[in-house]
Design a protein around this motif. Sequence first.
Motif, PDB file in Angstrom:
ATOM      1  N   VAL A  66       1.148  -8.932 -16.447  1.00 40.80           N
ATOM      2  CA  VAL A  66       2.566  -8.854 -16.109  1.00 40.80           C
ATOM      3  C   VAL A  66       3.002 -10.270 -15.770  1.00 40.80           C
ATOM      4  O   VAL A  66       2.764 -10.757 -14.647  1.00 40.80           O
ATOM      5  N   GLY A  67       3.574 -10.917 -16.741  1.00 42.62           N
ATOM      6  CA  GLY A  67       3.891 -12.330 -16.536  1.00 42.62           C
ATOM      7  C   GLY A  67       2.620 -13.142 -16.494  1.00 42.62           C
ATOM      8  O   GLY A  67       1.780 -13.102 -17.388  1.00 42.62           O
ATOM      9  N   GLU A  68       2.458 -13.867 -15.391  1.00 38.23           N
ATOM     10  CA  GLU A  68       1.273 -14.689 -15.215  1.00 38.23           C
ATOM     11  C   GLU A  68       0.208 -13.980 -14.392  1.00 38.23           C
ATOM     12  O   GLU A  68      -0.839 -14.544 -14.115  1.00 38.23           O
ATOM     13  N   ARG A  69       0.481 -12.768 -13.982  1.00 43.01           N
ATOM     14  CA  ARG A  69      -0.447 -12.059 -13.084  1.00 43.01           C
ATOM     15  C   ARG A  69      -0.948 -10.780 -13.768  1.00 43.01           C
ATOM     16  O   ARG A  69      -0.330 -10.271 -14.708  1.00 43.01           O
ATOM     17  N   SER A  70      -2.059 -10.276 -13.251  1.00 42.43           N
ATOM     18  CA  SER A  70      -2.624  -9.037 -13.790  1.00 42.43           C
ATOM     19  C   SER A  70      -1.914  -7.843 -13.158  1.00 42.43           C
ATOM     20  O   SER A  70      -1.358  -7.926 -12.060  1.00 42.43           O
ATOM     21  N   LEU A  71      -1.944  -6.723 -13.893  1.00 41.86           N
ATOM     22  CA  LEU A  71      -1.289  -5.507 -13.408  1.00 41.86           C
ATOM     23  C   LEU A  71      -1.906  -5.023 -12.104  1.00 41.86           C
ATOM     24  O   LEU A  71      -1.204  -4.510 -11.226  1.00 41.86           O
ATOM     25  N   SER A  72      -3.216  -5.197 -11.951  1.00 40.14           N
ATOM     26  CA  SER A  72      -3.893  -4.675 -10.755  1.00 40.14           C
ATOM     27  C   SER A  72      -3.475  -5.397  -9.486  1.00 40.14           C
ATOM     28  O   SER A  72      -3.796  -4.938  -8.386  1.00 40.14           O
ATOM     29  N   SER A  73      -2.764  -6.528  -9.594  1.00 39.61           N
ATOM     30  CA  SER A  73      -2.273  -7.193  -8.388  1.00 39.61           C
ATOM     31  C   SER A  73      -0.974  -6.565  -7.898  1.00 39.61           C
ATOM     32  O   SER A  73      -0.553  -6.818  -6.774  1.00 39.61           O
ATOM     33  N   PHE A  74      -0.330  -5.733  -8.752  1.00 42.57           N
ATOM     34  CA  PHE A  74       0.903  -5.062  -8.356  1.00 42.57           C
ATOM     35  C   PHE A  74       0.633  -3.645  -7.864  1.00 42.57           C
ATOM     36  O   PHE A  74       1.144  -3.242  -6.824  1.00 42.57           O
ATOM     37  N   VAL A  75      -0.116  -2.875  -8.627  1.00 41.10           N
ATOM     38  CA  VAL A  75      -0.322  -1.456  -8.315  1.00 41.10           C
ATOM     39  C   VAL A  75      -1.806  -1.127  -8.443  1.00 41.10           C
ATOM     40  O   VAL A  75      -2.576  -1.868  -9.069  1.00 41.10           O
ATOM     41  N   SER A  76      -2.166   0.008  -7.866  1.00 37.83           N
ATOM     42  CA  SER A  76      -3.515   0.562  -7.998  1.00 37.83           C
ATOM     43  C   SER A  76      -3.402   2.079  -8.047  1.00 37.83           C
ATOM     44  O   SER A  76      -2.390   2.644  -7.631  1.00 37.83           O
ATOM     45  N   VAL A  77      -4.429   2.721  -8.567  1.00 36.30           N
ATOM     46  CA  VAL A  77      -4.442   4.177  -8.651  1.00 36.30           C
ATOM     47  C   VAL A  77      -5.755   4.680  -8.065  1.00 36.30           C
ATOM     48  O   VAL A  77      -6.829   4.120  -8.317  1.00 36.30           O
ATOM     49  N   HIS A  78      -5.652   5.720  -7.252  1.00 31.44           N
ATOM     50  CA  HIS A  78      -6.846   6.334  -6.654  1.00 31.44           C
ATOM     51  C   HIS A  78      -7.594   7.110  -7.731  1.00 31.44           C
ATOM     52  O   HIS A  78      -7.001   7.927  -8.453  1.00 31.44           O
ATOM     53  N   ALA A  79      -8.880   6.847  -7.850  1.00 28.74           N
ATOM     54  CA  ALA A  79      -9.649   7.416  -8.972  1.00 28.74           C
ATOM     55  C   ALA A  79      -9.704   8.929  -8.931  1.00 28.74           C
ATOM     56  O   ALA A  79      -9.760   9.571  -9.978  1.00 28.74           O
ATOM     57  N   GLU A  80      -9.688   9.532  -7.754  1.00 23.18           N
ATOM     58  CA  GLU A  80      -9.869  10.985  -7.665  1.00 23.18           C
ATOM     59  C   GLU A  80      -8.536  11.727  -7.551  1.00 23.18           C
ATOM     60  O   GLU A  80      -8.334  12.733  -8.219  1.00 23.18           O
ATOM     61  N   PRO A 110       4.828  -5.870  -1.666  1.00 22.91           N
ATOM     62  CA  PRO A 110       6.268  -5.586  -1.743  1.00 22.91           C
ATOM     63  C   PRO A 110       6.819  -6.015  -3.103  1.00 22.91           C
ATOM     64  O   PRO A 110       6.511  -7.091  -3.609  1.00 22.91           O
ATOM     65  N   LEU A 111       7.623  -5.147  -3.689  1.00 27.22           N
ATOM     66  CA  LEU A 111       8.242  -5.439  -4.973  1.00 27.22           C
ATOM     67  C   LEU A 111       9.603  -6.081  -4.756  1.00 27.22           C
ATOM     68  O   LEU A 111      10.325  -5.753  -3.796  1.00 27.22           O
ATOM     69  N   ASP A 112       9.971  -6.983  -5.639  1.00 24.77           N
ATOM     70  CA  ASP A 112      11.230  -7.713  -5.522  1.00 24.77           C
ATOM     71  C   ASP A 112      12.055  -7.446  -6.770  1.00 24.77           C
ATOM     72  O   ASP A 112      11.645  -7.776  -7.892  1.00 24.77           O
ATOM     73  N   HIS A 113      13.202  -6.784  -6.579  1.00 30.43           N
ATOM     74  CA  HIS A 113      14.064  -6.438  -7.710  1.00 30.43           C
ATOM     75  C   HIS A 113      14.509  -7.681  -8.460  1.00 30.43           C
ATOM     76  O   HIS A 113      14.675  -7.643  -9.687  1.00 30.43           O
ATOM     77  N   GLU A 114      14.707  -8.764  -7.716  1.00 28.80           N
ATOM     78  CA  GLU A 114      15.190  -9.983  -8.365  1.00 28.80           C
ATOM     79  C   GLU A 114      14.108 -10.610  -9.258  1.00 28.80           C
ATOM     80  O   GLU A 114      14.438 -11.333 -10.208  1.00 28.80           O
ATOM     81  N   GLU A 115      12.860 -10.358  -8.975  1.00 36.16           N
ATOM     82  CA  GLU A 115      11.774 -10.880  -9.800  1.00 36.16           C
ATOM     83  C   GLU A 115      11.325  -9.889 -10.874  1.00 36.16           C
ATOM     84  O   GLU A 115      10.974 -10.278 -11.988  1.00 36.16           O
ATOM     85  N   LEU A 116      11.318  -8.619 -10.523  1.00 34.81           N
ATOM     86  CA  LEU A 116      10.768  -7.606 -11.424  1.00 34.81           C
ATOM     87  C   LEU A 116      11.607  -6.348 -11.305  1.00 34.81           C
ATOM     88  O   LEU A 116      11.521  -5.636 -10.307  1.00 34.81           O
ATOM     89  N   GLU A 117      12.444  -6.097 -12.322  1.00 34.38           N
ATOM     90  CA  GLU A 117      13.282  -4.906 -12.283  1.00 34.38           C
ATOM     91  C   GLU A 117      12.558  -3.675 -12.829  1.00 34.38           C
ATOM     92  O   GLU A 117      12.779  -2.573 -12.384  1.00 34.38           O
ATOM     93  N   GLY A 174       0.804  -1.229   0.000  1.00 35.52           N
ATOM     94  CA  GLY A 174       0.000   0.000   0.000  1.00 35.52           C
ATOM     95  C   GLY A 174       0.829   1.268   0.000  1.00 35.52           C
ATOM     96  O   GLY A 174       0.280   2.357   0.221  1.00 35.52           O
ATOM     97  N   ALA A 175       2.147   1.171  -0.248  1.00 38.08           N
ATOM     98  CA  ALA A 175       2.999   2.364  -0.232  1.00 38.08           C
ATOM     99  C   ALA A 175       2.677   3.267  -1.423  1.00 38.08           C
ATOM    100  O   ALA A 175       2.449   2.797  -2.531  1.00 38.08           O
TER     101      ALA A 175
END
Length: 820
Positions: free
Chosen positions: A499-513, A522-529, A471-472
């Motif tokens: 994004v790979g085998e997963r949808s983008l919305s499982s990584f990030v979200s955007v506030h509509a307003e 948590p993001l992992d540099h070793e998995e996703l640079e 949620g950062a």
Amino acid sequence: MPSLRGGPDVRQCLLLWLLLLAAWEAGSGQLHYSVPEEAKHGTFVGRIAQDLGLELAELVPRLFRVASKDRGDLLEVNLQNGILFVNSRIDREALCGRNAECSIHLEVIVDRPLQVFHVEVEVRDINDNPPLFPTTEKTIQFHESRLLDSRFPLEGASDADIGVNALLSYKLSPSEFFFLDVQTNDELSQSLFLVLGKSLDREENAEVKLLLVATDGGKPELTGSVQILIKVLDVNDNEPTFPQSVYKVQLLENTTNGTLVVKLNASDADEGPNSEIVYSLSSDVSSTTRTKFQIDPTSGEIRTKGELDYEERTSYEIQVIASDKGTPSMSGHCKISVKLVDINDNTPEVSITSLSLPVQENAPLGAVIALISVSDRDSGINGRVTCSLTPQIPFKLVSTFKNYYSLVLDSALDRETTPEYKVVVTARDGGSPSLWATASVSVEVADVNDNVPTFAQPEYTVFVKENNPPGAHIFTVSAMDADAQENALVSYSLVERRVGERSLSSFVSVHAESGKVFALQPLDHEELELLQFQVSARDAGVPSLGSNVTLQVFVLDENDNAPTLLPHGAVGAGGAVSEFVPRSVGSGHVVTKVRAVDADSGYNAWLSYELQTSAGNSRSLFRVGLYTGEISTTRALDEADALHQRLLVLVKDHGEPALTATATVLVSLLENSQAPKASSKMLVDAIGREASLVNVNVYLIIAICAVSSLLVLTLLLYTVLRCSATHTDGACAPGKPVLVCSSAMGTWSYSQQRRQRVCSGEGPPKTDLMAFSPSLSQGPESAEERQPPLESEYLAKVGLRIFFLSCQERYYFCIVHDSS
């Protein structure tokens, strides 16, 4: 409805006249009806909806309405059948007075689209007003000495009707002494005279009573009468006389108070007091005329008394009596006809009605914004009005009828450029000097959704450290919309993708307003640079408009992975590596090599090796290469050295804080007699290990070389383009490829011979790719004391950032110079 009577020629002429009249009306764009005055409520006037070409079913939806200036609700339209009918009493005399033409002008307005029709209803006069005399009884004094054919003027009757209904005829009751003389002057008005036809004798007839009857020409005829009482006087037998019976005078309507109108000069043939004349206004003069004019009793001068107004009344008739002072007094009469001359003393009047506000900014050209009517109470050229608009506005005036205009759209509107216009309509008459009046209306431009939300730049680069909390908040996007209200209300959303085998919305979200972008996990540099995605901004208009912005989220590495040892050689209990060394080897003999990898990148993956010495051992038999991990002897072996040696090698990365791993190497010393067998076994093992290593790493090396070549080519093209686009040298100067350093770990050099600009001013970062190759030739001089050529402290000072990649026996660095 008139009927066609008369012969064939008369009918043909009348039919032709009607056809010409109909053609003129059609060309003028106006409907004409007629209705008699005093018609009863509900009297049929015309089928206005049918004549205007409107369907009955669309009258109510299109808001069919009728407007009449200053005419109240005399006429109304039945919206069920589209018939125009009389709604209330119509009095032609109250509407138009004595004007020959009397009509009611109607404006018929319908919406969707807005249309305006002009309808003129002529009010026909009927004979509803009888002739009226100023008084019902009139007394006239006649001297018995009056000569035959003596004339006494009488005030005629007036009829409020017009035309034939106001054409009066007079009849006097039979009398042996008097008869009536009616004269028609050049102004089509009648002058009445009571003429003495037989001498009077006061002793025989002291009084004579007459009845004067006025009959109009209407059908049916109406009459009015006045009772005339004639008193016969004696003595003074000469009356005052005027040089002329009618005086005609013209006055400007702005004539000042006290201006001389005319000076009368009557004469009397008598002598003495009987010839002294006194002037006075006749009792027949109206009270209105008396407020405007006065007469001097002695001099006979008639002067103005009050303000004259042509628009209120155009002419006055003043009856003057000249009486002598004889006993009995005798009098003479004359009439002064005063006509007023119009001057330009009335400013035009402007009226703006039927406003269609606000105006949509995408309204079509020619759309009607408002209806404008102008008027001027003056006449002739003084009452001729022209209209104009404020310059440099997207509107114009279109004349629809006499003194009627439509304010229409002349050019395209843009609310974002001009949200409101103040339109000033100027009406100017043709008088000299010209008079003018203005009327203003504020035209508000209504917004339509014609602007897409826009971002400040098409792409943003975001750097986020790995292992961020769920949620950062990592970034905020913001788009601006030039529209207003809901058309400018922007909402944000992700452009979904995989994004790979997963949808983008499982990584990030955007506030509509707010447009804030959050990392959901948590993001992992070793998995996703690099996480590249798009954020869509859409407004709330109908239809909705939107645009996208690209976000490149680079996941920065943190030192969260400890070095991992690679299996090598004969692994014993507890993961220890066993090696055999003959005692006959000399100094610098390579015993084995410790291999380790780190899942991190850059400095966090840069490994160094240290040999942990036992407590109390002042002189170590072995050493380890600081960056190679090769374990070699420091001197020649002797008989005093222990048969079994236990070595602990500490593998440490360069992260903050540093993470470590420990490798255990068991070294067994062999006597010379055991050396050939052991050497043969070791040689076979070494050959097998080298062959396995070559098989494993050959593809990695080929892949890394291909990627490195592509990166070098891309950077080279980018640098050439940037340098060719830069025309100002400033503090920039071409650099030269330089050999950086050489050490036990290898050689730092430019990967490609090319010119490089290093700017001290503002500009994009400059990038060089450097490759490090470890030296394969090891000798006694290859000691740990040799340090790597570039350290993090030095890089920070000169504004460089280093990206490190290691793979087996080859290391790759990407050094980025940040000019900011």
